[in-house]
Design a protein around this motif. Sequence first.
Motif, short mmCIF file in Angstrom:
data_model
loop_
_atom_site.label_atom_id
_atom_site.label_comp_id
_atom_site.label_asym_id
_atom_site.label_seq_id
_atom_site.Cartn_x
_atom_site.Cartn_y
_atom_site.Cartn_z
N LYS A 114 14.48 6.20 12.33
CA LYS A 114 14.09 5.18 11.23
C LYS A 114 13.06 5.89 10.44
N ARG A 115 12.84 5.57 9.36
CA ARG A 115 11.70 6.02 8.36
C ARG A 115 10.16 5.51 9.25
N THR A 118 0.88 -1.10 0.00
CA THR A 118 0.02 -0.09 0.09
C THR A 118 0.69 1.45 -0.18
N TRP A 149 18.23 2.86 6.32
CA TRP A 149 18.53 3.15 5.09
C TRP A 149 18.62 4.54 4.44
N ALA A 166 11.98 -9.06 3.99
CA ALA A 166 11.38 -7.66 3.83
C ALA A 166 12.45 -6.62 4.48
N THR A 167 13.48 -7.03 3.86
CA THR A 167 15.03 -6.68 4.46
C THR A 167 15.62 -5.21 3.49
N GLY A 168 14.47 -4.63 2.91
CA GLY A 168 14.92 -3.35 2.24
C GLY A 168 15.82 -3.49 1.08
N LEU A 200 15.21 3.33 -4.02
CA LEU A 200 14.96 1.99 -3.47
C LEU A 200 14.55 0.88 -4.65
N GLN A 216 3.61 -3.72 6.79
CA GLN A 216 2.30 -3.82 5.75
C GLN A 216 1.96 -5.48 5.61
N ARG A 226 14.50 -7.13 14.11
CA ARG A 226 15.74 -6.64 14.70
C ARG A 226 15.48 -5.79 15.63
N SER A 227 15.00 -4.59 14.94
CA SER A 227 14.64 -3.43 16.01
C SER A 227 13.24 -2.89 15.84
N ASP A 247 1.63 4.65 1.81
CA ASP A 247 0.94 5.45 2.99
C ASP A 247 0.79 6.92 2.64
N ASN A 282 10.85 -5.44 9.83
CA ASN A 282 9.77 -4.72 10.18
C ASN A 282 9.68 -2.93 9.81
N GLY A 283 10.32 -2.86 8.62
CA GLY A 283 10.38 -1.46 7.96
C GLY A 283 8.73 -1.32 7.51
N SER A 284 8.71 -0.30 6.53
CA SER A 284 7.16 -0.31 6.10
C SER A 284 6.66 -1.49 5.28
N THR A 285 7.55 -2.06 4.86
CA THR A 285 7.25 -3.24 3.80
C THR A 285 6.82 -4.44 4.97
P1 NAP Z 1 13.66 -1.05 5.28
O1 NAP Z 1 12.92 0.15 5.90
O2 NAP Z 1 15.14 -0.67 5.17
O3 NAP Z 1 13.56 -2.10 6.70
C1 NAP Z 1 14.23 -3.24 6.46
C2 NAP Z 1 14.05 -4.12 7.70
O4 NAP Z 1 14.79 -5.47 7.64
C3 NAP Z 1 14.52 -3.50 9.01
O5 NAP Z 1 13.58 -3.82 9.88
C4 NAP Z 1 15.89 -4.00 9.35
O6 NAP Z 1 16.16 -4.06 10.62
C5 NAP Z 1 15.78 -5.60 8.86
N1 NAP Z 1 16.75 -6.44 8.30
C6 NAP Z 1 17.68 -6.03 7.26
N2 NAP Z 1 18.79 -6.93 7.21
C7 NAP Z 1 18.38 -7.85 8.43
C8 NAP Z 1 19.24 -8.79 8.84
N3 NAP Z 1 20.38 -9.19 8.38
N4 NAP Z 1 18.49 -9.54 9.94
C9 NAP Z 1 17.30 -8.96 10.31
N5 NAP Z 1 16.50 -7.84 10.16
C10 NAP Z 1 17.32 -7.30 8.86
O7 NAP Z 1 12.80 -1.50 4.22
P2 NAP Z 1 11.49 -1.59 3.79
O8 NAP Z 1 10.55 -1.98 4.74
O9 NAP Z 1 11.30 -2.48 2.37
O10 NAP Z 1 11.23 0.01 3.30
C11 NAP Z 1 12.22 0.56 2.83
C12 NAP Z 1 11.43 2.15 2.47
O11 NAP Z 1 10.83 1.97 1.37
C13 NAP Z 1 10.51 2.80 3.49
O12 NAP Z 1 11.29 3.46 4.53
C14 NAP Z 1 9.63 3.60 2.73
O13 NAP Z 1 10.31 4.76 2.45
C15 NAP Z 1 9.50 2.76 1.22
N6 NAP Z 1 8.06 2.07 1.42
C16 NAP Z 1 7.11 2.98 1.36
C17 NAP Z 1 5.87 2.39 1.47
C18 NAP Z 1 4.62 3.24 1.62
O14 NAP Z 1 3.66 2.92 1.67
N7 NAP Z 1 5.04 4.49 1.18
C19 NAP Z 1 5.74 0.81 1.55
C20 NAP Z 1 6.78 0.19 1.68
C21 NAP Z 1 8.34 0.78 1.54
P3 NAP Z 1 17.14 -3.00 11.20
O15 NAP Z 1 15.89 -1.82 11.44
O16 NAP Z 1 17.39 -3.43 12.60
O17 NAP Z 1 18.08 -2.65 10.67
#
Ligand code: NAP
Length: 471
Positions: free
Chosen positions: A275-276, A40, A438, A323-325, A123, A169, A186-187, A42, A163-166
């Motif tokens: 964090k975001r 979704t 990130w 969901a590791t970004g 991204l 969701q 992790r956090s 946001d 547990n980022g946005s992805t």
């Molecule tokens: P992210 O915010 O970078 O989150 C990555 C997650 O993976 C974090 O919880 C991180 O933990 C964890 N992780 C990474 N490496 C790991 C490992 N080796 N072991 C355990 N956990 C690990 O990625 P994302 O959730 O895909 O989101 C990225 C960005 O995309 C968002 O910040 C946002 O800007 C955008 N996005 C936007 C929307 C929207 O609705 N607009 C939706 C999805 C994404 P740590 O925090 O401990 O590093």
Amino acid sequence: MSGILCAIKLKEAGHKHITVFEKADRIGGTWRDNRYPGLTCDVPAHAYTYEFAPNPEWSAYLVGGAEIQAYFEKVVDDHGIRPLIRFNSEIEKMAWNGDHWDIETKDGFKDQAHVAIMATGVLHHPKFPDIKGLENFAGKAMHTAQWDVDFPLEGKRIGIIGNGSTGIQMVTHLGKKGQDIVHFQRSPQWMMPYPNFEYSEEDKAKFRASLEAIDAIRYDENYWSAIRRFTTGITDIDGPEMREIEDICRNFLETAVVDETLRRKLTPTYRAACKRLIYSYDYYGVAQQPNVETIVCGIREIVADGVIDNDGTLHKVDVLALATGFQSDRFVRPISVKGVGGRDIEDAWAERCAAYMAISIPDFPNFFLFNGPSSPVGNFSLIDVAEKQWGYIEQLLNRVASSNASGIVASKAAFDDYEERRITKAKASIFGSGCTSWYLDKTGVPITWPWDYDAFADAMAQPDFDAFDMV
Ligand code: NAP
């Protein structure tokens, strides 16, 4: 999103020679690649919309990825730019050749362009976790940006890492459906409560009949005051705006999570918005359902049938969602870009990715970035950001067109001054207040726009031409 915007604007301005290089076989960028369950946006749909292409048909205040993809497909066709797009055409090399860019794609196609506008996104390149044993997992493991939508999830136990946005969701969506979930965090993350609601047929009829009804949402006072609160708060981290954000997040956690043990698990150890920030109304409710287990002690190892946490417990799962970004330092990479005198962009970016005003890099004339390093990442519409960046780039192009020069580029002095000011501010912003994310470059400096929204809008409204060299 920004490539489509740019092609439409160039076409409208009367340019006859436009090629959009697209490495995939479809348009859509983020919304083409990300198809994980629960995806979704946001940002309110009516704000996540090109200004020139309002969409009365949005089904809800916040809409899913497939609906946004369909919107972009429609905009591309409505504006007749599909014939300008060269699909399956990944640029491998670009070199400045005195007054133009020589371009070569992976399949050997060669072209030339006076101007290169890089709409390659931020991204885009998935980051896979470096967790021992991932390759030994015998079930289905998928990064969320490479989700196999045909893979059946019914009846499966799903491990979600991240547990980022992805991740949030996904857990919220699948958890609500009753799916068995183990969520590895992790956090913990701070949550901003953000309810969603559907538009009725009556609402949509109102939007179709009146642009004002759409604008009332796009320019809604509450939405914009939240944006300003956020962008002021991230730059003035001890000011009242950031305190208000922190209070909202803390109150939400304390009132929404009744179980004390879970609340402790979900309480972050860093400041809100470092964090975001996660926008979610339903996650805390779902996290308390019996079908959702939250693990915060970390992962020791992945084995064939599941994940062993740091307490030694094996969590058996059939599917692993990563969901590791994303790798947030890619920008135009891995394209080989050589500017004036053959200067490699890897040399320019050896210490950190950077661009004057997030748009122009010394020694790389007529090379403009959308969403480049230090672009805004405030939690608001990236379409709005791209439209403002286009306004800036267009003025640079017009300056070249009305001169005898072949190109325009940020001067080294302006770039150095910008970077010095930006880095100082970025380090003092909330993103630099002590967490991993990130947003941080490899030296630990946030890659974000460190001033507020109005400063961004002002900067984009009118380039300071003294900061540029004509070439
Ligand atoms: P992210 O915010 O970078 O989150 C990555 C997650 O993976 C974090 O919880 C991180 O933990 C964890 N992780 C990474 N490496 C790991 C490992 N080796 N072991 C355990 N956990 C690990 O990625 P994302 O959730 O895909 O989101 C990225 C960005 O995309 C968002 O910040 C946002 O800007 C955008 N996005 C936007 C929307 C929207 O609705 N607009 C939706 C999805 C994404 P740590 O925090 O401990 O590093």
